[in-house]
Design an enzyme around this catalytic site. Structure first.
Site, PDB file in Angstrom:
ATOM      1  N   VAL A  86       0.826  -1.205   0.000  1.00 53.98           N
ATOM      2  CA  VAL A  86       0.000   0.000   0.000  1.00 53.98           C
ATOM      3  C   VAL A  86       0.865   1.261   0.000  1.00 53.98           C
ATOM      4  O   VAL A  86       0.584   2.224  -0.721  1.00 53.98           O
ATOM      5  CB  VAL A  86      -0.965   0.002   1.208  1.00 53.98           C
ATOM      6  N   CYS A  87       1.930   1.238   0.783  1.00 53.84           N
ATOM      7  CA  CYS A  87       2.828   2.408   0.851  1.00 53.84           C
ATOM      8  C   CYS A  87       3.490   2.670  -0.498  1.00 53.84           C
ATOM      9  O   CYS A  87       3.659   3.819  -0.918  1.00 53.84           O
ATOM     10  CB  CYS A  87       3.898   2.202   1.919  1.00 53.84           C
ATOM     11  N   SER A  88       3.874   1.602  -1.175  1.00 53.49           N
ATOM     12  CA  SER A  88       4.481   1.731  -2.490  1.00 53.49           C
ATOM     13  C   SER A  88       3.498   2.345  -3.484  1.00 53.49           C
ATOM     14  O   SER A  88       3.838   3.283  -4.216  1.00 53.49           O
ATOM     15  CB  SER A  88       4.935   0.352  -2.984  1.00 53.49           C
TER      16      SER A  88
END
Length: 213
Positions: A92-94
């Protein structure tokens, strides 16, 4: 004698051990908030002061890929979107970082986008090179935890920042804030971008020739 080819691995492991030990030392005397963000089915404790809409945005100090200090004050008179992620090495962060990196091309020059995480600058630099993230500024709060504490984002006993979006308007006010309710969820990209574009549009210079018509 240590062979030369082993040195990079030893250096990397040494950095990891030092960073891990630092992450386990929880800052003391900080305000704790326990009912805003969940990891799985449990609330996490956030350390630091929660900032509110309309308040002056606290200045903070982070570092870039070269460990050079970067402060919010360096972006005065610009609208600043701050995308906060726990770790760039998660899915998700990517996606969150790459999404905002793509949006920079659609924004005027008075807008700056930052991604801040507690990843070490080495890891951030590797991620940006691999994923071709070159428009958004990716910064680390791993050295002083200054940003996380001043914005109430540091997760107790994890050493990570919780997922969040802030928009600081050109006059230095907090104009938008989203603490994502669950760490595993995406932020509301569209709402943040609409707010950012509306701020930039309000401050867009008026063409003198048009204003005289």
């Amino acid at each position: 004698m240590i062979k030369f080819f082993k040195l990079p691995l030893i250096f990397t492991l040494s950095v990891f051990v030092v960073f891990s030990a630092t992450a386990e030392i929880a800052p003391t005397g900080l305000t704790e908030t326990t009912n805003l963000v969940m990891a799985g089915k449990k609330y996490v404790t956030l350390l630091g002061n929660q900032v509110n809409l309309g308040e002056d945005a606290p200045n903070f100090k982070v570092v870039n890929e070269s460990f050079s200090p970067i402060t919010l004050d360096e972006f005065k008179n610009k609208h600043v979107l701050i995308s906060v992620v726990p770790s760039l090495d998660t899915g998700v962060c990517s996606i969150q970082t790459k999404r905002f990196n793509e949006e920079v091309a659609n924004l005027p020059d008075d807008v700056v986008m930052l991604t801040i995480s507690n990843d070490l600058p080495f890891a951030q630099k590797r991620f940006c090179k691999t994923e071709k993230v070159d428009s958004i500024k990716v910064l680390s709060d791993a050295v002083w935890r200054d940003f996380g504490q001043k914005y109430g984002l540091l997760i107790k006993d994890m050493g990570l920042l919780t997922r969040a979006i802030f928009i600081i308007s050109a006059d230095g006010k907090v104009s938008y804030k989203e603490l994502v309710a669950k760490l595993s969820q995406h932020p509301d990209y569209d709402a943040a971008l609409i707010k950012l574009k509306s701020l930039a549009q309000v401050n867009k210079p008026v063409n003198k020739a048009q204003s005289s018509l």
